[in-house]
Design a protein around this motif. Sequence first.
Motif, mmCIF file in Angstrom:
data_model
loop_
_atom_site.group_PDB
_atom_site.id
_atom_site.type_symbol
_atom_site.label_atom_id
_atom_site.label_comp_id
_atom_site.label_asym_id
_atom_site.label_seq_id
_atom_site.Cartn_x
_atom_site.Cartn_y
_atom_site.Cartn_z
ATOM 1 N N ARG A 1 3.233 1.444 4.907
ATOM 2 C CA ARG A 1 3.561 0.120 5.418
ATOM 3 C C ARG A 1 2.944 -0.994 4.581
ATOM 4 N N TYR A 2 1.788 -0.723 3.967
ATOM 5 C CA TYR A 2 1.117 -1.751 3.179
ATOM 6 C C TYR A 2 1.492 -1.696 1.698
ATOM 7 N N GLY A 3 2.391 -0.820 1.339
ATOM 8 C CA GLY A 3 2.809 -0.738 -0.051
ATOM 9 C C GLY A 3 1.702 -0.323 -0.993
ATOM 10 N N CYS A 4 0.926 0.686 -0.592
ATOM 11 C CA CYS A 4 -0.251 1.064 -1.373
ATOM 12 C C CYS A 4 0.070 1.781 -2.676
ATOM 13 N N GLY A 5 1.262 2.300 -2.822
ATOM 14 C CA GLY A 5 1.602 2.956 -4.076
ATOM 15 C C GLY A 5 1.610 4.464 -3.971
ATOM 16 N N VAL A 6 2.329 5.059 -4.894
ATOM 17 C CA VAL A 6 2.541 6.504 -4.851
ATOM 18 C C VAL A 6 1.247 7.285 -5.065
ATOM 19 N N GLU A 7 0.266 6.690 -5.768
ATOM 20 C CA GLU A 7 -0.989 7.399 -6.030
ATOM 21 C C GLU A 7 -1.721 7.737 -4.737
ATOM 22 N N TYR A 8 -1.692 6.826 -3.785
ATOM 23 C CA TYR A 8 -2.362 7.057 -2.496
ATOM 24 C C TYR A 8 -1.666 8.173 -1.715
#
Length: 311
Positions: free
Chosen positions: A221-228
Amino acid sequence: MSLMDISKIFSLLQPKDEDEDNEQSQALNDAVGRDDVALLSELLSQESYRRSVNSRSGWGVPVTPLRTAAALGHLRCLELLLENGAEIDSLDVKAQTPLFTAVSGKHLDCVVALLKAGADPNGSQYNNCSPVLTAAREGDADVLRELLRFGAELDVRSKVPDWASNASACRGPLYISAVYGHLDCFKLLLLHGANPNYNCTDRKMLARIKQPKTVLEVCLRYGCGVEYIQLLIDFGADVYLPTLIIDKTTKQNEALALLLKERVCPKTLMSQTRLVIRRSIPSLNKEAAVESLDIPLILRNYLKHETSELI
């Protein structure tokens, strides 16, 4: 927070007879404030000043000399005060310990000195926040690593009264490091054993919050990225827990695709074996435990997520 807890906090606001117009305490605080180690040493060589080492002074909010040293990052002054009987976990009126203020100021050397001297890595039970939550929010991986090395609680959450419980109270260090974009802290917490499925499981909290958000859902939801998302998958997060709501505002096309793929593709045997081994290792100082295993270096590195499955 109980009435006793509240009374303890407010007692810190009350001036004590021996602290009023305490010139010795003020002199110690002034020396620490100027980082004048020679003067501080001279003062502490006198019994009257040593007796005042835990007294509070200063305009507005009185503080101890140790709290001043920790807040300003004056390491040698801090060490001198500890050598002369400074109370290591003394509280200010905000229920913050010297360690908490050192963490907030990102003073790594003072953090290490306080931890080695026996400071509680979890801070004060009377404070809503904690050193770990603060380090995760600030993205200070070096400070966070030291706190975890000395046994700080991994899945800590903000302390709030039951009547004030809300969704934000469910958020631990993993949530915070993800939302603030601190990937190094995020991975460090997972390596030390943070729960990748972390959410609030407290019955009283669940009575008010029926569906607390998992870390995976928060990252999406927060757009943290694929790495997370990849890290959470690698560390065994339940990929079926998040409630996926796909709409035009979704920022996570790549991360979402990764999660959906994981739902239909089983983990490799090596990946599953790594998870089982890591889960069998006690959470306290997990990194040191992995390092001590009598196995080839390449396998130890794999357990620490430093080596690809293609070994």
